[in-house]
Scaffold this motif. Structure first.
Motif, PDB file in Angstrom:
ATOM      1  N   LYS A  86       0.829  -1.199   0.000  1.00  0.00           N
ATOM      2  CA  LYS A  86       0.000   0.000   0.000  1.00  0.00           C
ATOM      3  C   LYS A  86       0.866   1.253   0.000  1.00  0.00           C
ATOM      4  O   LYS A  86       1.843   1.335   0.721  1.00  0.00           O
ATOM      5  N   TRP A  87       0.515   2.207  -0.845  1.00  0.00           N
ATOM      6  CA  TRP A  87       1.135   3.526  -0.995  1.00  0.00           C
ATOM      7  C   TRP A  87       2.349   3.547  -1.914  1.00  0.00           C
ATOM      8  O   TRP A  87       2.746   4.621  -2.368  1.00  0.00           O
ATOM      9  N   THR A  88       2.966   2.427  -2.195  1.00  0.00           N
ATOM     10  CA  THR A  88       4.221   2.440  -2.942  1.00  0.00           C
ATOM     11  C   THR A  88       4.092   3.144  -4.293  1.00  0.00           C
ATOM     12  O   THR A  88       4.864   4.055  -4.600  1.00  0.00           O
ATOM     13  N   LEU A  89       3.138   2.736  -5.104  1.00  0.00           N
ATOM     14  CA  LEU A  89       3.000   3.340  -6.435  1.00  0.00           C
ATOM     15  C   LEU A  89       2.585   4.800  -6.354  1.00  0.00           C
ATOM     16  O   LEU A  89       3.025   5.619  -7.167  1.00  0.00           O
ATOM     17  N   SER A 116      -2.431  12.546   2.048  1.00  0.00           N
ATOM     18  CA  SER A 116      -2.962  12.954   3.354  1.00  0.00           C
ATOM     19  C   SER A 116      -3.331  11.812   4.298  1.00  0.00           C
ATOM     20  O   SER A 116      -3.271  11.983   5.511  1.00  0.00           O
ATOM     21  N   ASP A 117      -3.682  10.651   3.787  1.00  0.00           N
ATOM     22  CA  ASP A 117      -4.086   9.560   4.682  1.00  0.00           C
ATOM     23  C   ASP A 117      -2.932   8.654   5.115  1.00  0.00           C
ATOM     24  O   ASP A 117      -3.123   7.777   5.955  1.00  0.00           O
ATOM     25  N   ILE A 118      -1.755   8.852   4.572  1.00  0.00           N
ATOM     26  CA  ILE A 118      -0.620   7.998   4.920  1.00  0.00           C
ATOM     27  C   ILE A 118      -0.051   8.431   6.272  1.00  0.00           C
ATOM     28  O   ILE A 118      -0.021   9.624   6.597  1.00  0.00           O
ATOM     29  N   THR A 119       0.390   7.474   7.070  1.00  0.00           N
ATOM     30  CA  THR A 119       1.024   7.811   8.345  1.00  0.00           C
ATOM     31  C   THR A 119       2.509   8.073   8.108  1.00  0.00           C
ATOM     32  O   THR A 119       3.089   7.594   7.124  1.00  0.00           O
ATOM     33  N   GLN A 120       3.125   8.824   9.006  1.00  0.00           N
ATOM     34  CA  GLN A 120       4.554   9.101   8.883  1.00  0.00           C
ATOM     35  C   GLN A 120       5.363   7.814   8.922  1.00  0.00           C
ATOM     36  O   GLN A 120       6.338   7.666   8.191  1.00  0.00           O
ATOM     37  N   LYS A 121       4.940   6.860   9.750  1.00  0.00           N
ATOM     38  CA  LYS A 121       5.651   5.591   9.878  1.00  0.00           C
ATOM     39  C   LYS A 121       5.636   4.831   8.555  1.00  0.00           C
ATOM     40  O   LYS A 121       6.683   4.356   8.094  1.00  0.00           O
ATOM     41  N   ILE A 122       4.481   4.712   7.938  1.00  0.00           N
ATOM     42  CA  ILE A 122       4.377   3.984   6.671  1.00  0.00           C
ATOM     43  C   ILE A 122       5.146   4.714   5.569  1.00  0.00           C
ATOM     44  O   ILE A 122       5.851   4.081   4.769  1.00  0.00           O
ATOM     45  N   LEU A 123       5.029   6.039   5.507  1.00  0.00           N
ATOM     46  CA  LEU A 123       5.763   6.802   4.501  1.00  0.00           C
ATOM     47  C   LEU A 123       7.263   6.575   4.665  1.00  0.00           C
ATOM     48  O   LEU A 123       7.974   6.317   3.686  1.00  0.00           O
ATOM     49  N   SER A 124       7.756   6.627   5.876  1.00  0.00           N
ATOM     50  CA  SER A 124       9.180   6.385   6.137  1.00  0.00           C
ATOM     51  C   SER A 124       9.592   4.986   5.696  1.00  0.00           C
ATOM     52  O   SER A 124      10.642   4.809   5.063  1.00  0.00           O
TER      53      SER A 124
END
Length: 119
Positions: A17-20, A44-52
């Motif tokens: 999730k979020w990669t692409l 906007s819905d992504i968490t900082q942890k997941i983005l990192s």
């Protein structure tokens, strides 16, 4: 499918999730570069942890590079698509074109240029 299959291994990290969406957001940035905070704001819905986590994985795979500016506080991190990352955008665009052509229930896309499209 064999665990060591190239397709299997590639799909495992690209379908997280979020990669692409992260790759496409980087593509839209000037010079295909965005700061961490800009990516967080645009997704906007992504968490900082997941983005990192995703950024670290994409850096390890050679899809992007990270540049850290520690000369000021807070420290600023910039992420830029590599040549490999830019070629991946072409693959994503190809998937989009396939979906627009063949997916029966697809909503027609008003923007064929992924540089300004949120996919």
């Amino acid at each position: 499918m064999d665990e060591a299959c190239t397709v299997n291994l590639t799909v495992k990290y690209l379908t997280k999730k979020w990669t692409l969406l992260i790759i496409l957001e980087l593509y839209k940035g000037p010079g295909h570069t965005r700061r961490f905070s800009e990516l967080k704001d645009s997704l906007s819905d992504i968490t900082q942890k997941i983005l990192s986590e995703r950024l670290k994985e994409l850096e390890e795979e050679g899809i992007l590079t990270r540049r850290v500016d520690a000369t000021s506080f807070p420290v600023k991190s910039e992420y830029t698509l590599t040549k490999s990352g830019l070629e991946l955008v072409d693959v994503i665009r190809g998937i989009k074109m396939w979906a627009l052509k063949w997916k029966i229930d697809n909503i027609p896309c008003g923007c064929q240029d992924c540089k300004v499209c949120v996919l």
